[in-house]
Enzyme design. Sequence first.
Site, PDB file in Angstrom:
ATOM      1  N   GLU A 379     -61.821  79.492 -61.600  1.00 37.77           N
ATOM      2  CA  GLU A 379     -62.658  78.751 -60.653  1.00 37.77           C
ATOM      3  C   GLU A 379     -64.067  78.646 -61.212  1.00 37.77           C
ATOM      4  O   GLU A 379     -64.623  79.634 -61.706  1.00 37.77           O
ATOM      5  CB  GLU A 379     -62.712  79.454 -59.291  1.00 37.77           C
ATOM      6  CG  GLU A 379     -63.655  78.733 -58.316  1.00 37.77           C
ATOM      7  CD  GLU A 379     -63.652  79.274 -56.889  1.00 37.77           C
ATOM      8  OE1 GLU A 379     -63.032  80.324 -56.650  1.00 37.77           O
ATOM      9  OE2 GLU A 379     -64.298  78.633 -56.034  1.00 37.77           O
ATOM     10  N   ASN A 438     -65.360  73.426 -56.655  1.00 39.38           N
ATOM     11  CA  ASN A 438     -65.568  73.397 -55.201  1.00 39.38           C
ATOM     12  C   ASN A 438     -66.170  72.070 -54.758  1.00 39.38           C
ATOM     13  O   ASN A 438     -67.108  71.569 -55.373  1.00 39.38           O
ATOM     14  CB  ASN A 438     -66.516  74.524 -54.781  1.00 39.38           C
ATOM     15  CG  ASN A 438     -65.869  75.886 -54.926  1.00 39.38           C
ATOM     16  OD1 ASN A 438     -65.037  76.283 -54.123  1.00 39.38           O
ATOM     17  ND2 ASN A 438     -66.243  76.593 -55.989  1.00 39.38           N
ATOM     18  N   GLU A 470     -61.272  72.407 -54.697  1.00 41.98           N
ATOM     19  CA  GLU A 470     -61.188  73.345 -53.581  1.00 41.98           C
ATOM     20  C   GLU A 470     -61.994  72.818 -52.410  1.00 41.98           C
ATOM     21  O   GLU A 470     -63.170  72.498 -52.542  1.00 41.98           O
ATOM     22  CB  GLU A 470     -61.757  74.715 -53.997  1.00 41.98           C
ATOM     23  CG  GLU A 470     -60.910  75.423 -55.013  1.00 41.98           C
ATOM     24  CD  GLU A 470     -61.316  76.888 -55.199  1.00 41.98           C
ATOM     25  OE1 GLU A 470     -62.200  77.379 -54.481  1.00 41.98           O
ATOM     26  OE2 GLU A 470     -60.719  77.536 -56.089  1.00 41.98           O
ATOM     27  N   ASP A 500     -59.648  76.396 -49.621  1.00 41.67           N
ATOM     28  CA  ASP A 500     -60.443  77.600 -49.885  1.00 41.67           C
ATOM     29  C   ASP A 500     -60.636  78.393 -48.591  1.00 41.67           C
ATOM     30  O   ASP A 500     -60.584  77.823 -47.499  1.00 41.67           O
ATOM     31  CB  ASP A 500     -61.815  77.136 -50.407  1.00 41.67           C
ATOM     32  CG  ASP A 500     -62.457  78.173 -51.300  1.00 41.67           C
ATOM     33  OD1 ASP A 500     -61.933  79.293 -51.389  1.00 41.67           O
ATOM     34  OD2 ASP A 500     -63.494  77.853 -51.917  1.00 41.67           O
ATOM     35  N   GLU A 560     -57.956  85.878 -52.692  1.00 41.80           N
ATOM     36  CA  GLU A 560     -59.317  85.973 -53.240  1.00 41.80           C
ATOM     37  C   GLU A 560     -59.909  87.340 -52.962  1.00 41.80           C
ATOM     38  O   GLU A 560     -59.707  87.903 -51.891  1.00 41.80           O
ATOM     39  CB  GLU A 560     -60.230  84.976 -52.507  1.00 41.80           C
ATOM     40  CG  GLU A 560     -60.179  83.582 -52.994  1.00 41.80           C
ATOM     41  CD  GLU A 560     -61.299  82.767 -52.333  1.00 41.80           C
ATOM     42  OE1 GLU A 560     -62.295  82.520 -53.014  1.00 41.80           O
ATOM     43  OE2 GLU A 560     -61.165  82.398 -51.160  1.00 41.80           O
TER      44      GLU A 560
HETATM   45  P1  C2E Z   1     -65.710  80.503 -52.868  1.00 38.55           P
HETATM   46  O1  C2E Z   1     -65.380  79.142 -53.378  1.00 38.55           O
HETATM   47  O2  C2E Z   1     -64.797  81.095 -51.875  1.00 38.55           O
HETATM   48  O3  C2E Z   1     -65.832  81.419 -54.151  1.00 38.55           O
HETATM   49  C1  C2E Z   1     -65.418  82.725 -54.230  1.00 38.55           C
HETATM   50  C2  C2E Z   1     -66.575  83.658 -54.116  1.00 38.55           C
HETATM   51  O4  C2E Z   1     -66.074  84.980 -53.987  1.00 38.55           O
HETATM   52  C3  C2E Z   1     -67.465  83.680 -55.361  1.00 38.55           C
HETATM   53  O5  C2E Z   1     -68.769  83.954 -54.933  1.00 38.55           O
HETATM   54  C4  C2E Z   1     -66.919  84.866 -56.119  1.00 38.55           C
HETATM   55  O6  C2E Z   1     -67.883  85.399 -57.001  1.00 38.55           O
HETATM   56  C5  C2E Z   1     -66.633  85.805 -54.991  1.00 38.55           C
HETATM   57  N1  C2E Z   1     -65.644  86.813 -55.355  1.00 38.55           N
HETATM   58  C6  C2E Z   1     -64.524  86.643 -56.086  1.00 38.55           C
HETATM   59  N2  C2E Z   1     -63.858  87.792 -56.216  1.00 38.55           N
HETATM   60  C7  C2E Z   1     -64.554  88.733 -55.551  1.00 38.55           C
HETATM   61  C8  C2E Z   1     -64.373  90.131 -55.308  1.00 38.55           C
HETATM   62  O7  C2E Z   1     -63.428  90.753 -55.756  1.00 38.55           O
HETATM   63  N3  C2E Z   1     -65.300  90.770 -54.575  1.00 38.55           N
HETATM   64  C9  C2E Z   1     -66.367  90.133 -54.069  1.00 38.55           C
HETATM   65  N4  C2E Z   1     -67.251  90.818 -53.350  1.00 38.55           N
HETATM   66  N5  C2E Z   1     -66.595  88.804 -54.269  1.00 38.55           N
HETATM   67  C10 C2E Z   1     -65.685  88.107 -55.006  1.00 38.55           C
HETATM   68  P2  C2E Z   1     -69.984  83.068 -55.358  1.00 38.55           P
HETATM   69  O8  C2E Z   1     -69.860  82.670 -56.783  1.00 38.55           O
HETATM   70  O9  C2E Z   1     -71.202  83.789 -54.910  1.00 38.55           O
HETATM   71  O10 C2E Z   1     -69.781  81.760 -54.505  1.00 38.55           O
HETATM   72  C11 C2E Z   1     -69.910  81.768 -53.136  1.00 38.55           C
HETATM   73  C12 C2E Z   1     -69.551  80.453 -52.525  1.00 38.55           C
HETATM   74  O11 C2E Z   1     -70.478  79.436 -52.896  1.00 38.55           O
HETATM   75  C13 C2E Z   1     -68.204  79.925 -52.986  1.00 38.55           C
HETATM   76  O12 C2E Z   1     -67.185  80.530 -52.261  1.00 38.55           O
HETATM   77  C14 C2E Z   1     -68.333  78.459 -52.698  1.00 38.55           C
HETATM   78  O13 C2E Z   1     -68.066  78.198 -51.346  1.00 38.55           O
HETATM   79  C15 C2E Z   1     -69.814  78.209 -52.950  1.00 38.55           C
HETATM   80  N6  C2E Z   1     -69.932  77.598 -54.273  1.00 38.55           N
HETATM   81  C16 C2E Z   1     -69.980  78.182 -55.493  1.00 38.55           C
HETATM   82  N7  C2E Z   1     -70.098  77.262 -56.472  1.00 38.55           N
HETATM   83  C17 C2E Z   1     -70.117  76.057 -55.849  1.00 38.55           C
HETATM   84  C18 C2E Z   1     -70.226  74.696 -56.304  1.00 38.55           C
HETATM   85  O14 C2E Z   1     -70.282  74.391 -57.492  1.00 38.55           O
HETATM   86  N8  C2E Z   1     -70.219  73.719 -55.348  1.00 38.55           N
HETATM   87  C19 C2E Z   1     -70.107  74.018 -54.022  1.00 38.55           C
HETATM   88  N9  C2E Z   1     -70.117  72.994 -53.134  1.00 38.55           N
HETATM   89  N10 C2E Z   1     -70.015  75.265 -53.569  1.00 38.55           N
HETATM   90  C20 C2E Z   1     -70.012  76.275 -54.466  1.00 38.55           C
HETATM   91 MG    MG Z   2     -63.940  78.222 -54.014  1.00 36.38          MG
HETATM   92 MG    MG Z   3     -63.193  81.260 -51.223  1.00 44.87          MG
END
Ligand code: C2E
Ligand code: MG
Ligand code: MG
Length: 598
Positions: A379, A438, A470, A500, A560
Amino acid sequence: MYVNKLNQLFRPERVLYYREASEEDIALIGGGKKPGSAQACGGCFGAYDQTGIFFLKGYDKPVTGVEYRMDDKRIRYPETEHTVLGAAFFYSIEIDGEIEISREAITKFFTELGRDNEAVRLFTELSVSEESGIIGVFAGGMGRKLRILYEGRVDVDRSEGIIMDDMESLDRSLLYRMAFSDPITGHHNWNHLVPFLEMPMHKGIRDYAFAHFDIKAFRVINEFFGHNVANSVLCRVVKAMEEADFIYTSARCHNDNFAMLIKDMPQEEMLEKLKAFFDGLSRLDEDPDYRIYYRCGLVPMQRSMLLGNRVADAGKFAQAMGTKLGETEITVYTDEIHEDIMWSNYIKAYVDTAIAKDEFTVFLQPKIDAVSGKLVGSEALIRWRYKGEELLPPSRFIPFFEKDNTVGKIDDIVLKKVCEALAEWKKEGRALCPVSVNLSRKQLYDRTLTEDLLRIVDSYGTDHSLIDFELTESAGYEDAEHMIRVLNELRESGFEVSMDDFGTGYSSLSLLTEMPLDTLKIDKSFVDKIGIAGEEENDIIVLKHIITLAKELGIRCLAEGAESREQVDRLVELGCNIIQGYYYSRPIPIAEFEKKYL
Ligand code: C2E
Ligand code: MG
Ligand code: MG
């Protein structure tokens, strides 16, 4: 530099017209009373202590003027001028030290701001600048405060002489009523509140809090009970505001929106009073079973005084944070909210520069088949190398960018970077695995979404099946049909689609049968419940059923946020093999991902 404070005016589509007040005007508007405190303030230049009337001295002769505010579609808001001041509309500038109110003093003021050639002119009362067509009046200062009122640039053909001529032919009393009162309830309108917020001390007010509220589901009252009932609801609100002993003054701003200046008191007490106030207005005489709820933003005293006229924006912002149905909500505008707004405004203004400087970067987090231990995909998660230094997580900017369309730009960057990486891997002969990107909820409503995505992906010659979009289910889609249409479009174009954060929204299970999905991403909150001390059998049963249902519908399941071996093992036991979580890896830079997994 001696600018202490700069209050930017909200953008009204109206002009302030000023003219010298006749005795008749004063009788009509001021009840025969001339602006008292304004006249009394010896050293000052001019003042404005009574709605609709101001007092000016400092020109050839002292003038008592009448103010008219009227909607005027001819107003144009210059976007690029007055950049030092942020916009052409400012009205409160404090200057240290003595003020000599003269054209020279003002010119000097702007010269020191580096805007000496600005189309900023000062006029005497009722004047239109010679060249620029800006209408305005230069009102006066109180102590060290210099007020300059400009509300708009009017695009006028000077040869028409339209403004002056119109003024003469207008029915003044009608104009006044139109300007300051609300035709439906007969109460004050927003204009009435402006002088209170600009110069509360002239109204004998030293401390106040500000509240802005509206009626939830007012449209329902309008449509179901009819306009008359809806109007009487508005009138009842007005009556209650007039009768309440804790309100200095109030107004109906527009539609079902009201504003009030509240006497200062401890916050707890204020909230209690407001709650009782709204409770008292919760019944509809026409239908005793129907309940009316309100959505109110409260700006506490300290903030209100600080923000001046901009307090309305703060109040509306807090008001908009109330989103629940079926209850009255009062949201206090806190320091955190204020910080968020400042941050949000700042980064929105900065984002284009950040894009130009290539500050956004993509991290990849692997998706692993827990049984074979092999990589099945990844991802793409955005990070912001803010000003080349701090690495900001998406939670610090995506929610703010989602409020307008900035998030679209961000998502495009991510998609481009992903396509770029895939092209690179292909060239280097590496094994290719799908990458998820995403999409924000907002984009779902972009009519040309699929077209735009295809254009980007095809410009890199990327195989469509390598991109998985997603979409988040988190807030529940009011428009499920629309979402299904978009999902179908994306799939027909050969992309994969995932849902997602499954399990955090409302519509979850029932929607599953209808959604054309390749992958269901079970939200971390479910995974969190596994293997903890208070693990509940029910949670596990729900999880198991989601996995079984998805499988039976032919949808791949991914979990996830698994952080421990125990969680991974249990998920496999429950039938979910594909895992994305810290147990395997955090999101990592693309180069590191290549080294480790490809
Ligand atoms: P998401 O799409 O549900 O992404 C998964 C989030 O869970 C990611 O956080 C990832 O780092 C985190 N995660 C994965 N495995 C674990 C784990 O084992 N433990 C914990 N504590 N966290 C874990 P991240 O990178 O901070 O992203 C947060 C949200 O921000 C994403 O949720 C997504 O909704 C949004 N996001 C990130 N990149 C983009 C993007 O390029 N465009 C858009 N529109 N939204 C984005
Ligand atoms: Mg995602
Ligand atoms: Mg997610």
